[in-house]
Write a protein that holds these residues in place. Sequence first.
Motif, short mmCIF file in Angstrom:
data_model
loop_
_atom_site.label_atom_id
_atom_site.label_comp_id
_atom_site.label_asym_id
_atom_site.label_seq_id
_atom_site.Cartn_x
_atom_site.Cartn_y
_atom_site.Cartn_z
N ASN A 92 12.33 9.31 -18.04
CA ASN A 92 11.46 8.17 -18.32
C ASN A 92 11.02 8.23 -19.77
N PHE A 93 10.33 7.17 -20.21
CA PHE A 93 9.80 7.12 -21.57
C PHE A 93 8.37 6.60 -21.45
N GLY A 94 7.40 7.46 -21.76
CA GLY A 94 5.99 7.11 -21.61
C GLY A 94 5.56 6.01 -22.57
N THR A 95 4.32 5.56 -22.40
CA THR A 95 3.80 4.44 -23.19
C THR A 95 3.81 4.75 -24.69
N HIS A 96 4.36 3.83 -25.46
CA HIS A 96 4.43 4.01 -26.91
C HIS A 96 4.57 2.66 -27.62
N VAL A 97 4.40 2.67 -28.92
CA VAL A 97 4.72 1.51 -29.77
C VAL A 97 5.86 1.96 -30.66
N ASP A 98 6.88 1.10 -30.85
CA ASP A 98 8.02 1.46 -31.68
C ASP A 98 7.58 1.58 -33.14
N ASN A 99 8.27 2.44 -33.90
CA ASN A 99 7.99 2.56 -35.34
C ASN A 99 8.13 1.19 -36.01
N LEU A 158 2.77 -2.43 -26.62
CA LEU A 158 2.86 -1.11 -25.97
C LEU A 158 3.87 -1.27 -24.84
N HIS A 159 4.74 -0.27 -24.65
CA HIS A 159 5.71 -0.38 -23.56
C HIS A 159 6.15 0.99 -23.07
N HIS A 160 6.71 1.04 -21.86
CA HIS A 160 7.25 2.28 -21.33
C HIS A 160 8.38 1.98 -20.35
NI NI Z 1 10.21 1.71 -27.52
#
Ligand code: NI
Length: 226
Positions: A92-99, A158-160
């Motif tokens: 999985n990929f936890g909550t983040h904002v892309d660079n 924000l996305h995951h």
């Molecule tokens: Ni992303």
Amino acid sequence: MLLHIPDVLTQEEVAHCRRTLDNAAWIDGKVTAGYQSAKTKDNQQLDESDPAAQEMGSLILNALERNATFLSAALPHKVFPPLFNRYEGGQNFGTHVDNAIRQVKGTPHRVRTDLSATLFFTGPDEYEGGELVVEDTYGVHSVKLPPGHLVLYPGTSLHHVRPVTQGARVCSFFWIQSMVREDFARTLLFDFDMGVQRITMDVPDHPSLVQLTGVYHNLLRRWAEV
Ligand code: NI
């Protein structure tokens, strides 16, 4: 605006990429993550310099160039060469904002990530979990699309990606620097364009069409950076 664009790739293109992706050399996805997102990122990716990734990337870029909905919604100035990822076994990929800015590896080119895009290669029936969850000002959206379909969403979100508990989820992901930086202005232009196109279909000789098309272009001229 979060937009689902169906059939960006043809069935033949999806099948071609699926064969390539099945035999691809997957590596740890942390290689393209920033310092903070590396802590929450657990997936596999193709190396940016992998010839298979570059061949499929060109195929995707060509498909985007012929897609009127994508062109109208994204108003692309630059598109980052598509990357590819795979999630399985709980990844999985936890909550983040892309660079905000992405450097194209081995080149002087930089792309401001006004929009993020995910293009699906595996269908919703092929894996459990793996939803792309996007939080924007209008709430939380859960996205899981058929092969060849694309979702476009603001780079500010924000996305995951939820854990893939069964099967494998394979997608391409990339960013777009738009000629129109602000999501509000870009969405307004897209809605305007859709409206003008609908009138063009329904009442092709309507006298106001020239005026409305003029307004569209004058707004674009005001807001676009090229
Ligand atoms: Ni992303």
